[in-house]
Design a protein around this motif. Structure first.
Motif, PDB file in Angstrom:
ATOM      1  N   PRO A  62      11.380   1.911   5.588  1.00 27.32           N
ATOM      2  CA  PRO A  62      10.453   2.571   6.517  1.00 27.32           C
ATOM      3  C   PRO A  62       9.082   2.753   5.873  1.00 27.32           C
ATOM      4  CG  PRO A  62      12.548   3.761   6.354  1.00 27.32           C
ATOM      5  CD  PRO A  62      12.523   2.769   5.241  1.00 27.32           C
ATOM      6  N   ASP A  63       8.051   2.773   6.683  1.00 21.87           N
ATOM      7  CA  ASP A  63       6.709   3.062   6.194  1.00 21.87           C
ATOM      8  C   ASP A  63       6.644   4.494   5.665  1.00 21.87           C
ATOM      9  OD1 ASP A  63       6.047   0.562   7.075  1.00 21.87           O
ATOM     10  OD2 ASP A  63       4.856   1.238   8.787  1.00 21.87           O
ATOM     11  N   SER A  64       5.591   4.773   4.913  1.00 18.90           N
ATOM     12  CA  SER A  64       5.300   6.139   4.493  1.00 18.90           C
ATOM     13  C   SER A  64       3.896   6.487   4.977  1.00 18.90           C
ATOM     14  CB  SER A  64       5.423   6.264   2.968  1.00 18.90           C
ATOM     15  OG  SER A  64       5.251   7.621   2.574  1.00 18.90           O
ATOM     16  N   VAL A  65       3.309   7.537   4.427  1.00 16.12           N
ATOM     17  CA  VAL A  65       1.969   7.946   4.843  1.00 16.12           C
ATOM     18  C   VAL A  65       0.958   7.360   3.871  1.00 16.12           C
ATOM     19  CG1 VAL A  65       2.839  10.066   5.889  1.00 16.12           C
ATOM     20  CG2 VAL A  65       2.061  10.106   3.515  1.00 16.12           C
ATOM     21  N   PRO A  66      -0.244   7.083   4.346  1.00 15.29           N
ATOM     22  CA  PRO A  66      -1.265   6.533   3.447  1.00 15.29           C
ATOM     23  C   PRO A  66      -1.753   7.579   2.446  1.00 15.29           C
ATOM     24  CG  PRO A  66      -2.207   6.984   5.595  1.00 15.29           C
ATOM     25  CD  PRO A  66      -0.724   7.216   5.726  1.00 15.29           C
ATOM     26  N   VAL A  67      -2.424   7.092   1.406  1.00 16.70           N
ATOM     27  CA  VAL A  67      -3.056   7.995   0.449  1.00 16.70           C
ATOM     28  C   VAL A  67      -4.508   8.226   0.851  1.00 16.70           C
ATOM     29  CG1 VAL A  67      -1.602   7.377  -1.510  1.00 16.70           C
ATOM     30  CG2 VAL A  67      -3.711   6.110  -1.108  1.00 16.70           C
ATOM     31  N   THR A  68      -5.001   9.380   0.472  1.00 16.73           N
ATOM     32  CA  THR A  68      -6.434   9.643   0.530  1.00 16.73           C
ATOM     33  C   THR A  68      -6.925   9.865  -0.888  1.00 16.73           C
ATOM     34  OG1 THR A  68      -6.043  12.009   0.867  1.00 16.73           O
ATOM     35  CG2 THR A  68      -6.312  10.647   2.830  1.00 16.73           C
ATOM     36  N   ASP A  69      -8.220   9.695  -1.093  1.00 14.28           N
ATOM     37  CA  ASP A  69      -8.812   9.802  -2.423  1.00 14.28           C
ATOM     38  C   ASP A  69      -9.424  11.174  -2.628  1.00 14.28           C
ATOM     39  OD1 ASP A  69      -8.705   6.860  -3.418  1.00 14.28           O
ATOM     40  OD2 ASP A  69      -9.566   6.709  -1.404  1.00 14.28           O
TER      41      ASP A  69
ATOM     42  N   SER B 255       0.875  -1.175   0.000  1.00 11.65           N
ATOM     43  CA  SER B 255       0.000   0.000   0.000  1.00 11.65           C
ATOM     44  C   SER B 255       0.906   1.217   0.000  1.00 11.65           C
ATOM     45  CB  SER B 255      -0.913   0.007   1.229  1.00 11.65           C
ATOM     46  OG  SER B 255      -0.152   0.251   2.409  1.00 11.65           O
ATOM     47  N   ALA B 256       0.332   2.381  -0.149  1.00 12.06           N
ATOM     48  CA  ALA B 256       1.155   3.594  -0.146  1.00 12.06           C
ATOM     49  C   ALA B 256       1.939   3.729   1.153  1.00 12.06           C
ATOM     50  CB  ALA B 256       0.274   4.822  -0.368  1.00 12.06           C
ATOM     51  N   ALA B 257       1.385   3.206   2.238  1.00  9.83           N
ATOM     52  CA  ALA B 257       2.034   3.338   3.548  1.00  9.83           C
ATOM     53  C   ALA B 257       2.968   2.181   3.869  1.00  9.83           C
ATOM     54  CB  ALA B 257       0.975   3.454   4.640  1.00  9.83           C
ATOM     55  N   LYS B 258       2.709   0.994   3.306  1.00  9.27           N
ATOM     56  CA  LYS B 258       3.443  -0.209   3.684  1.00  9.27           C
ATOM     57  C   LYS B 258       4.242  -0.756   2.502  1.00  9.27           C
ATOM     58  CE  LYS B 258       1.917  -0.482   7.939  1.00  9.27           C
ATOM     59  NZ  LYS B 258       2.838  -0.384   9.103  1.00  9.27           N
ATOM     60  N   PRO B 259       5.538  -1.083   2.730  1.00 13.01           N
ATOM     61  CA  PRO B 259       6.391  -1.585   1.649  1.00 13.01           C
ATOM     62  C   PRO B 259       5.910  -2.928   1.110  1.00 13.01           C
ATOM     63  CG  PRO B 259       7.697  -0.858   3.534  1.00 13.01           C
ATOM     64  CD  PRO B 259       6.279  -0.889   3.986  1.00 13.01           C
ATOM     65  N   PRO B 260       6.337  -3.292  -0.095  1.00 12.27           N
ATOM     66  CA  PRO B 260       5.873  -4.528  -0.713  1.00 12.27           C
ATOM     67  C   PRO B 260       6.373  -5.772  -0.004  1.00 12.27           C
ATOM     68  CG  PRO B 260       7.571  -3.489  -2.055  1.00 12.27           C
ATOM     69  CD  PRO B 260       7.240  -2.524  -0.979  1.00 12.27           C
ATOM     70  N   VAL B 261       5.535  -6.813  -0.051  1.00 15.76           N
ATOM     71  CA  VAL B 261       5.890  -8.097   0.540  1.00 15.76           C
ATOM     72  C   VAL B 261       5.197  -9.189  -0.270  1.00 15.76           C
ATOM     73  CG1 VAL B 261       3.971  -7.968   2.187  1.00 15.76           C
ATOM     74  CG2 VAL B 261       5.927  -9.439   2.680  1.00 15.76           C
ATOM     75  N   VAL B 262       5.878 -10.324  -0.435  1.00 16.62           N
ATOM     76  CA  VAL B 262       5.287 -11.476  -1.114  1.00 16.62           C
ATOM     77  C   VAL B 262       4.548 -12.302  -0.065  1.00 16.62           C
ATOM     78  CG1 VAL B 262       5.687 -13.531  -2.508  1.00 16.62           C
ATOM     79  CG2 VAL B 262       7.117 -11.500  -2.840  1.00 16.62           C
ATOM     80  N   ARG B 263       3.234 -12.343  -0.186  1.00 14.14           N
ATOM     81  CA  ARG B 263       2.391 -13.026   0.779  1.00 14.14           C
ATOM     82  C   ARG B 263       1.788 -14.296   0.164  1.00 14.14           C
ATOM     83  NH1 ARG B 263       0.018  -9.758   5.036  1.00 14.14           N
ATOM     84  NH2 ARG B 263       0.793  -7.616   5.016  1.00 14.14           N
ATOM     85  N   SER B 264       1.215 -15.112   1.010  1.00 20.31           N
ATOM     86  CA  SER B 264       0.444 -16.273   0.586  1.00 20.31           C
ATOM     87  C   SER B 264      -0.927 -16.203   1.231  1.00 20.31           C
ATOM     88  CB  SER B 264       1.135 -17.571   1.000  1.00 20.31           C
ATOM     89  OG  SER B 264       0.280 -18.689   0.827  1.00 20.31           O
ATOM     90  N   THR B 265      -1.911 -16.805   0.578  1.00 22.90           N
ATOM     91  CA  THR B 265      -3.242 -16.866   1.179  1.00 22.90           C
ATOM     92  C   THR B 265      -3.258 -17.775   2.408  1.00 22.90           C
ATOM     93  OG1 THR B 265      -3.785 -18.554  -0.485  1.00 22.90           O
ATOM     94  CG2 THR B 265      -4.538 -16.299  -0.903  1.00 22.90           C
TER      95      THR B 265
END
Length: 620
Positions: A353-360, A321-331
């Motif tokens: 490091p994290d960043s700030v979230p986006v707003t629409d 997400s805009a706030a959280k760095p990428p990660v390879v996840r599994s269900t």
């Protein structure tokens, strides 16, 4: 430890924005169809994005490629024995396929007998057969079948752009996406045997008379099943259907979700993985072909940048997400893959490091409602604001992690990303709206969002930065000339600057796209090229301009950038140009940091300090 080598330094003294670039990342691992414990992924752990092999049985991870300008184009043979990767020269995208044994060994030519070209798709069969799509600046598009130990056999050729879509599970059928009708934005599909004879044709453009495209999503993963999963736009958005090219039967799939739908087969052929994209976010669903049952898979809010179903029915996906760095996840709920440890870099940055979230933001514009994503620093506005314009143009910004916008926020800037007309993700009509008034349509939407940002108190009207790369760089230069009073600074990376010269120098596939967008060649519709070319308006530019360009760029070639720079120089206009030895951008982490550092410094130097009310201090 040195300032120039981020791989050799730890976290101490490194600003967060640089950590986000230097932190080790991995791409979604692709697995061999008949050897699912063998995977191939990309990582930047050495400071350059390269390919890595991963043996899931032993846990061993091995670096496959090691080139000065990096490597990302690779594939695994179905048996997992070979890694294919594309070898170009310094990012020029022109080269040949080579291959290397999965567990290591020397590279060898993978397609002997084929001359260097631009890659237009690759499909590998279970018997060792390869289907190779190619294009050159002279010969149009071709597709070749390459069997082990045999000479390449041409099975398709056309002057318009085309590429390999898929190879059937039993190795008997090839799906080719083509634009023989002349509309490079909307493909048709032809299925041929390996001798080139046609089995079936699917063309929603009806010979180019309608703006409806198709996309190959893959053959059924079962022997004897010729069905092809196809993306179509018949209802104003992307959604999947099944097509049997042998019988001609089409099977619509009812997936009651808003927005665009991408799809892939589960390995048993009984279900589809649906990637649902809507309003700049995405999520995953499982669709049962037997009864149409739709089940949501556990995906956090944000963006899925790629997903692959596994033989055991689980799904692995790259999420951020805009706030959280990428990660390879599994269900299954666990993290699938972390970056390998580079022997030469034991003290590398541990985590971004994290960043700030986006707003629409939803803004009414001349062509309809425009969606923009906003990030802003702490405190009260108005803020100096960067309009970070995405490339493509058939792309869109989403709620995904991006180190560039996060860096601007760290420096006190608000960042606005606009999904202008021409962007994907908002329906076919929105994407197709930019034709013939190319660039100008997009800038109308950017201008409407700019007016909203100022009126809402978010953005300081005297401290607005227009920035972007590729098509975003093109819109930056065009916007500086056609909206000269609106922008305080312009930052254009690998841009189209002189549309006519760009057309004559660029790779053939992009010439086809430009003919579609503008309705012909520069000689056939000179007024349209002039109206859409930044060079036409260069004398109107008032804001200082920073341009970065790759010397080997086949998409936005250097000569047309130099033409624009010469005009700025002739006026004595304030500008800086940075030329680097790579192609359409860089895969080297330190190079990316260097370019952004220079852009931020350029903007801050020309904007000047802020006073307490947030507006620009007088120039004196």
């Amino acid at each position: 430890m040195t300032e120039s080598n981020g791989a050799l330094r730890g976290d101490a003294g490194v600003p967060d924005w640089e950590k986000r670039f230097r932190a080790p990342r991995v791409g979604l691992p692709k697995w061999a169809k008949n050897a699912p414990d063998r995977s191939l992924f990309t990582s930047n752990v050495t400071g350059t994005f390269e390919l890595y092999a991963w043996d899931r049985t032993t846990g061993e991870q091995r670096q496959v490629t090691d080139r000065p300008n990096g490597t990302t184009g690779g594939a695994l043979s179905p048996d997992g024995e070979w890694i294919w990767w594309f070898a170009d020269t310094d990012g020029d995208e022109f080269g040949t396929w080579v291959r290397q044994p999965f567990h290591g060994g020397p590279d060898e030519p993978a397609t002997p007998g084929l001359e260097p070209s631009y890659p237009d798709g690759l499909a590998l069969g279970r018997d060792g057969t390869a289907v190779v799509g190619r294009s050159t600046d002279k010969g149009g598009s071709t597709v070749h079948v390459v069997r082990p130990g045999g000479e390449p056999v041409e099975v398709y050729r056309h002057q318009q752009s085309a590429g390999v879509g898929a190879f059937s599970h039993d190795g008997s059928l090839i799906a080719i996406e083509h634009t023989e009708h002349g509309d490079a934005m909307h493909s048709a599909i032809r299925v041929v045997r390996t001798d080139g004879t046609t089995i079936g044709e699917l063309d929603d453009t009806h010979g180019g008379t309608q703006e409806l495209g198709l996309a190959v999503m893959g053959f059924a993963p079962v022997d004897g099943d010729p069905r092809l999963l196809v993306g179509h736009q018949r209802h104003g958005r992307w959604e999947p259907m099944l097509w049997n090219p042998v019988t001609g039967e089409e099977t619509p799939l009812t997936v009651d979700l808003p927005g665009d739908l991408d799809a892939d087969w589960f390995p048993d052929g009984g279900a589809l993985l649906i990637d649902h994209s809507y309003r700049a976010r995405s999520e995953l669903w499982r669709y049962e072909l037997a009864d149409g049952t739709l089940t949501r898979l556990d995906t956090p809010q944000g963006t899925v940048s790629g997903a692959l179903p596994r033989p055991d029915g689980t799904v692995e996906f790259l999420w951020s997400s805009a706030a959280k760095p990428p990660v390879v996840r599994s269900t299954t709920g666990h993290v699938v893959l972390t970056a390998p440890t580079a022997p030469a870099a034991p003290h590398a940055i541990a985590q971004a490091p994290d960043s700030v979230p986006v707003t629409d933001a939803w803004v009414e514009g001349p062509g309809g409602t425009i969606h923009a994503l906003v990030q802003k620093p702490a405190g009260e506005g108005p803020f100096p604001t960067v309009f970070d314009i995405h490339g493509g143009p058939t792309w869109h910004d989403s709620d995904t992690f991006a180190a560039g916008p996060a860096a601007w926020v760290d420096h006190g800037f608000a960042v606005i990303r606009v999904n202008y007309r021409g962007s994907t993700g908002y329906g076919r009509a929105w994407t197709d709206a930019l034709k013939h008034r190319v660039g100008l349509i997009e800038l109308e939407d950017i201008g409407a969002v700019r007016e909203w940002a100022v009126a809402s108190g978010l953005a300081d009207p005297e401290r607005l930065v227009l920035a972007g790369g590729s098509w975003g760089g093109y819109l930056t230069l065009l916007g500086l000339g056609t909206q000269p009073d609106a922008w305080a600074v312009g930052l254009a990376a690998v841009p189209v600057a002189d549309y006519v010269t760009a057309y004559h120098d660029e790779m053939e596939a992009l010439k086809a796209l430009d003919r579609t967008l503008l309705g012909g060649t520069p000689e056939e519709v000179p007024d349209r090229y002039a109206a859409s070319s930044p060079l036409t308006y260069v004398d109107e530019v008032r804001a200082p301009v920073y341009i970065s360009a790759g010397l080997n760029d086949p998409r936005c070639p250097i000569r047309q950038v130099e033409n624009y720079v010469e005009r700025l120089e002739g006026r004595g206009h304030p500008h800086e140009v940075y030329r680097y030895d790579a192609g359409h951008g860089s895969l080297v982490v330190e190079e990316r940091i260097k370019q952004l550092r220079q852009e931020i410094a350029f903007a801050e130097r020309h904007l000047g300090p802020r006073n307490r009310q947030g507006s620009r201090a007088p120039r004196g």
